[in-house]
Design a protein around this motif. Structure first.
Motif, PDB file in Angstrom:
ATOM      1  N   SER A   1     -12.347  12.464   5.163  1.00 35.75           N
ATOM      2  CA  SER A   1     -12.955  12.022   6.413  1.00 35.75           C
ATOM      3  C   SER A   1     -14.452  11.771   6.267  1.00 35.75           C
ATOM      4  CB  SER A   1     -12.712  13.068   7.495  1.00 35.75           C
ATOM      5  OG  SER A   1     -13.386  14.253   7.157  1.00 35.75           O
ATOM      6  N   ARG A   2     -14.926  10.833   7.090  1.00 30.82           N
ATOM      7  CA  ARG A   2     -16.373  10.608   7.190  1.00 30.82           C
ATOM      8  C   ARG A   2     -16.708  10.708   8.658  1.00 30.82           C
ATOM      9  NH1 ARG A   2     -17.486   5.027   4.820  1.00 30.82           N
ATOM     10  NH2 ARG A   2     -19.635   5.510   5.325  1.00 30.82           N
ATOM     11  N   GLU A   3     -17.721  11.475   8.973  1.00 33.47           N
ATOM     12  CA  GLU A   3     -18.144  11.698  10.370  1.00 33.47           C
ATOM     13  C   GLU A   3     -16.984  12.151  11.248  1.00 33.47           C
ATOM     14  OE1 GLU A   3     -19.913   7.935  10.941  1.00 33.47           O
ATOM     15  OE2 GLU A   3     -21.405   8.384   9.409  1.00 33.47           O
ATOM     16  N   GLY A   4     -16.183  13.051  10.699  1.00 38.36           N
ATOM     17  CA  GLY A   4     -15.174  13.717  11.517  1.00 38.36           C
ATOM     18  C   GLY A   4     -13.898  12.940  11.798  1.00 38.36           C
ATOM     19  N   THR A   5     -13.794  11.703  11.309  1.00 31.96           N
ATOM     20  CA  THR A   5     -12.515  11.007  11.501  1.00 31.96           C
ATOM     21  C   THR A   5     -12.024  10.453  10.174  1.00 31.96           C
ATOM     22  OG1 THR A   5     -13.482   8.848  11.960  1.00 31.96           O
ATOM     23  CG2 THR A   5     -13.082  10.276  13.866  1.00 31.96           C
ATOM     24  N   THR A   6     -10.729  10.179  10.145  1.00 35.40           N
ATOM     25  CA  THR A   6     -10.116   9.673   8.919  1.00 35.40           C
ATOM     26  C   THR A   6      -9.070   8.626   9.276  1.00 35.40           C
ATOM     27  OG1 THR A   6      -8.903  10.343   6.952  1.00 35.40           O
ATOM     28  CG2 THR A   6      -8.409  11.554   8.945  1.00 35.40           C
ATOM     29  N   ASP A   7      -8.525   7.959   8.266  1.00 32.99           N
ATOM     30  CA  ASP A   7      -7.428   7.014   8.487  1.00 32.99           C
ATOM     31  C   ASP A   7      -6.177   7.578   7.823  1.00 32.99           C
ATOM     32  OD1 ASP A   7      -9.346   5.386   9.561  1.00 32.99           O
ATOM     33  OD2 ASP A   7      -9.517   4.086   7.784  1.00 32.99           O
ATOM     34  N   ILE A   8      -5.049   7.403   8.463  1.00 35.82           N
ATOM     35  CA  ILE A   8      -3.775   7.813   7.863  1.00 35.82           C
ATOM     36  C   ILE A   8      -2.883   6.575   7.778  1.00 35.82           C
ATOM     37  CG2 ILE A   8      -1.700   9.229   8.105  1.00 35.82           C
ATOM     38  CD1 ILE A   8      -3.291  11.280   9.624  1.00 35.82           C
ATOM     39  N   SER A   9      -2.372   6.293   6.583  1.00 35.78           N
ATOM     40  CA  SER A   9      -1.397   5.211   6.431  1.00 35.78           C
ATOM     41  C   SER A   9      -0.090   5.806   5.956  1.00 35.78           C
ATOM     42  CB  SER A   9      -1.853   4.201   5.373  1.00 35.78           C
ATOM     43  OG  SER A   9      -2.936   3.466   5.852  1.00 35.78           O
ATOM     44  N   PHE A  10       0.993   5.220   6.411  1.00 31.75           N
ATOM     45  CA  PHE A  10       2.299   5.672   5.906  1.00 31.75           C
ATOM     46  C   PHE A  10       3.262   4.497   5.910  1.00 31.75           C
ATOM     47  CE2 PHE A  10       4.284   5.855  10.092  1.00 31.75           C
ATOM     48  CZ  PHE A  10       3.194   6.104  10.939  1.00 31.75           C
ATOM     49  N   THR A  11       4.329   4.636   5.134  1.00 33.39           N
ATOM     50  CA  THR A  11       5.325   3.567   5.125  1.00 33.39           C
ATOM     51  C   THR A  11       6.627   4.080   5.740  1.00 33.39           C
ATOM     52  OG1 THR A  11       6.143   4.113   2.908  1.00 33.39           O
ATOM     53  CG2 THR A  11       4.354   2.516   3.031  1.00 33.39           C
ATOM     54  N   VAL A  12       7.331   3.153   6.367  1.00 32.46           N
ATOM     55  CA  VAL A  12       8.637   3.469   6.985  1.00 32.46           C
ATOM     56  C   VAL A  12       9.580   2.306   6.689  1.00 32.46           C
ATOM     57  CG1 VAL A  12       7.708   4.830   8.911  1.00 32.46           C
ATOM     58  CG2 VAL A  12       7.948   2.364   9.174  1.00 32.46           C
ATOM     59  N   PRO A  13      10.890   2.522   6.748  1.00 28.59           N
ATOM     60  CA  PRO A  13      11.800   1.389   6.580  1.00 28.59           C
ATOM     61  C   PRO A  13      11.483   0.320   7.634  1.00 28.59           C
ATOM     62  CG  PRO A  13      13.008   3.472   6.595  1.00 28.59           C
ATOM     63  CD  PRO A  13      11.590   3.792   6.948  1.00 28.59           C
TER      64      PRO A  13
ATOM     65  N   VAL B   1      11.388   0.397 -14.031  1.00 32.84           N
ATOM     66  CA  VAL B   1      10.430  -0.133 -13.055  1.00 32.84           C
ATOM     67  C   VAL B   1      11.260  -0.533 -11.843  1.00 32.84           C
ATOM     68  CG1 VAL B   1       8.609  -1.815 -12.596  1.00 32.84           C
ATOM     69  CG2 VAL B   1       9.164  -1.213 -14.956  1.00 32.84           C
ATOM     70  N   THR B   2      10.887  -0.039 -10.682  1.00 27.75           N
ATOM     71  CA  THR B   2      11.660  -0.402  -9.493  1.00 27.75           C
ATOM     72  C   THR B   2      10.781  -1.149  -8.504  1.00 27.75           C
ATOM     73  OG1 THR B   2      11.115   1.669  -8.426  1.00 27.75           O
ATOM     74  CG2 THR B   2      13.168   1.618  -9.675  1.00 27.75           C
ATOM     75  N   ASN B   3      11.430  -1.803  -7.567  1.00 33.20           N
ATOM     76  CA  ASN B   3      10.684  -2.506  -6.523  1.00 33.20           C
ATOM     77  C   ASN B   3      11.407  -2.350  -5.199  1.00 33.20           C
ATOM     78  OD1 ASN B   3      12.470  -4.488  -8.179  1.00 33.20           O
ATOM     79  ND2 ASN B   3      12.364  -5.328  -6.105  1.00 33.20           N
ATOM     80  N   ASP B   4      10.639  -2.363  -4.146  1.00 34.95           N
ATOM     81  CA  ASP B   4      11.218  -2.135  -2.829  1.00 34.95           C
ATOM     82  C   ASP B   4      10.393  -2.875  -1.789  1.00 34.95           C
ATOM     83  OD1 ASP B   4      12.304  -1.219  -0.528  1.00 34.95           O
ATOM     84  OD2 ASP B   4      11.837   0.903  -0.855  1.00 34.95           O
ATOM     85  N   ALA B   5      11.018  -3.867  -1.171  1.00 35.50           N
ATOM     86  CA  ALA B   5      10.300  -4.622  -0.147  1.00 35.50           C
ATOM     87  C   ALA B   5      10.871  -4.291   1.226  1.00 35.50           C
ATOM     88  CB  ALA B   5      10.409  -6.110  -0.435  1.00 35.50           C
ATOM     89  N   SER B   6      11.545  -3.138   1.319  1.00 36.51           N
ATOM     90  CA  SER B   6      12.232  -2.837   2.574  1.00 36.51           C
ATOM     91  C   SER B   6      11.377  -2.019   3.537  1.00 36.51           C
ATOM     92  CB  SER B   6      13.515  -2.065   2.273  1.00 36.51           C
ATOM     93  OG  SER B   6      13.187  -0.763   1.837  1.00 36.51           O
ATOM     94  N   GLU B   7      10.147  -1.724   3.108  1.00 37.13           N
ATOM     95  CA  GLU B   7       9.326  -0.871   3.959  1.00 37.13           C
ATOM     96  C   GLU B   7       8.143  -1.624   4.540  1.00 37.13           C
ATOM     97  OE1 GLU B   7       8.426   2.675   1.661  1.00 37.13           O
ATOM     98  OE2 GLU B   7      10.303   3.529   2.402  1.00 37.13           O
ATOM     99  N   ALA B   8       7.595  -1.069   5.602  1.00 35.67           N
ATOM    100  CA  ALA B   8       6.390  -1.607   6.224  1.00 35.67           C
ATOM    101  C   ALA B   8       5.355  -0.494   6.277  1.00 35.67           C
ATOM    102  CB  ALA B   8       6.712  -2.100   7.623  1.00 35.67           C
ATOM    103  N   LYS B   9       4.094  -0.916   6.410  1.00 34.01           N
ATOM    104  CA  LYS B   9       3.010   0.069   6.399  1.00 34.01           C
ATOM    105  C   LYS B   9       2.439   0.206   7.806  1.00 34.01           C
ATOM    106  CE  LYS B   9      -1.005  -1.199   4.658  1.00 34.01           C
ATOM    107  NZ  LYS B   9      -2.131  -1.513   3.755  1.00 34.01           N
TER     108      LYS B   9
END
Ligand code: ASP
Ligand code: MG
Length: 403
Positions: A298-310, A255-263
């Protein structure tokens, strides 16, 4: 004669006594009839101290001069280790990354190794000398000193082991191997005796700090088996090698953990071809390492994109994303750096259904909300609130019987 590459991390060479202890170990390995090539990290927290020093001058940005500064740390260790070897009558020669022929691209701060021209190491070996190479650094084709990214000495060691066709690559650190969880969070965590490259890659990519990710990629691509060991106890550690088809694979190994990223979340993104491409191309062009990516239906032609980065790349990622938002006609960009990723890794997951259901049930029972989920064939990751991270790791480790 077997050729062994031995890499000693910052804690292993943290002070003169440690350096002398390391020298004795190298001497012993050599006297047992092995050829030894050594890679060293900077002493203790030297690299952090140098970064702090630069910060006292002004804002710290990756570049030629920062690399020039940071490579000094490893030079100190290599020279001191050679002096210590000299006192034990072991002939040796220290080599900077450049002298050792580590040729990289010119991305300062995270340069990639293009080639290893190990002529001077071969020369050292034919002169019966131990080559002591400064880790974490190389030289670009434009002859500038570069660094390979934090923890990059592991990569130097693996690259040398591959180039020299070494019989083994031993990575010495302050823990006796790779554990089933961070022992600071889970005191009952166990040392894992053997892992496949794939498992180790997932562990390194999801927060296991024992080996740098790029070194594991390099080891897998070049088939270099690694052994992670302690330079404090010298006991057998964790072997990382090709998957052994004869052996039953553990369903969950760690089991690993990583708090070094942001969303980062981009909302109201038009759902048509090319939008994700232009967003992630812009980030890639600035060398931002995007990790998890989630896009909704997507709903009504738009969507949300989330990603994480350091977290270190958050500011830059926001800058890029915000300037691109009007161009791609997204409605808003927001971010959250109070997150952590908790992951389960195990080669046996491939063939055992139900691991994800159990993971989600455990988190639900603890009242921990899951913000993002991502999987590979041997990894399951959930993004949770940073404050829930430790509890999530502890209960999962316990539930999967890893202690
Ligand atoms: N000294 C560098 C760092 O602290 C490289 C390494 O230790 O591998 O990141
Ligand atoms: Mg290190």
């Amino acid at each position: 004669m077997a050729l062994v590459v031995q890499k000693f991390g910052g804690t292993s060479v943290a002070d003169p006594e440690r350096i002398k202890t390391v020298a004795s170990h190298v001497a012993r390995t050599k006297r047992e009839g092995n050829e030894v090539v050594v890679v060293v990290s900077a002493m203790g927290r030297t690299t952090d101290d140098l970064i702090r020093l630069a910060a006292e001058i002004g804002p710290v940005r990756p570049g030629r001069e920062l690399d020039m500064l940071l490579t000094a740390g490893e030079r100190i260790s290599m020279a001191l280790l050679c002096m210590a070897l000299g006192h034990l009558d072991i002939p040796s020669i220290s080599l900077t990354g450049s002298q050792a022929g580590i040729i990289t691209d010119s991305t300062h701060g995270k340069a990639k190794i293009l080639e290893v021209k190990a002529d001077r190491i071969h020369e050292a070996m034919s002169g019966h000398k131990v080559a002591v190479v400064a880790g974490f650094q190389g030289v670009s084709e434009a002859h500038d000193v570069t660094t390979l990214g934090r923890g990059g000495s592991d990569t130097t060691a693996v690259a040398l082991a591959a180039a020299l066709h070494a019989g083994s690559c031993e990575i010495y650190t302050d823990v006796p191997g790779v554990f089933s969880a961070d022992p600071q969070i889970v005191p009952a965590a166990k040392r894992i005796s053997r892992l496949s490259f794939e498992e180790m890659l997932e562990i390194a990519a999801s927060g296991g700090r024992v080996l740098a990710l790029r070194s594991v990629e390099f080891a897998r691509n070049h088939g270099v088996p690694l052994e992670v060991r302690s330079s404090f106890t010298w006991e057998p550690g964790t072997i990382v090698d090709k998957e052994n088809p004869e052996m039953e694979q553990a369903i969950v190994s760690a089991v690993t953990n990583d708090a070094s990223e942001a969303k980062v979340t981009v909302t109201g993104v038009p759902d048509r071809p090319g939008i994700a491409a232009s967003l992630f191309r812009a980030l890639a062009d600035r060398s931002v390492n995007v990790d998890m990516i989630v896009q909704n239906t997507s709903r009504e032609g738009t969507t949300d994109i989330s990603f994480t980065v350091p977290k270190d790349d958050l500011e830059e990622s926001l800058e890029i994303t915000m300037s691109l938002a009007p161009v791609i006609k997204a409605s808003a960009v927001c971010s959250d750096s109070d997150i952590a990723r908790v992951s389960l890794i195990g080669a046996g997951m491939k063939t055992n259904p139900g691991v994800s259901a159990t993971m989600f049930e455990v988190l639900a029972r603890e009242g921990i909300n899951i913000e993002m989920i991502s999987t590979s064939s041997i990894r399951l990751s959930c993004v949770v609130k940073a404050a829930d991270m430790e509890r999530a790791v502890q209960t999962l480790h316990n539930e999967f019987g890893l202690g």
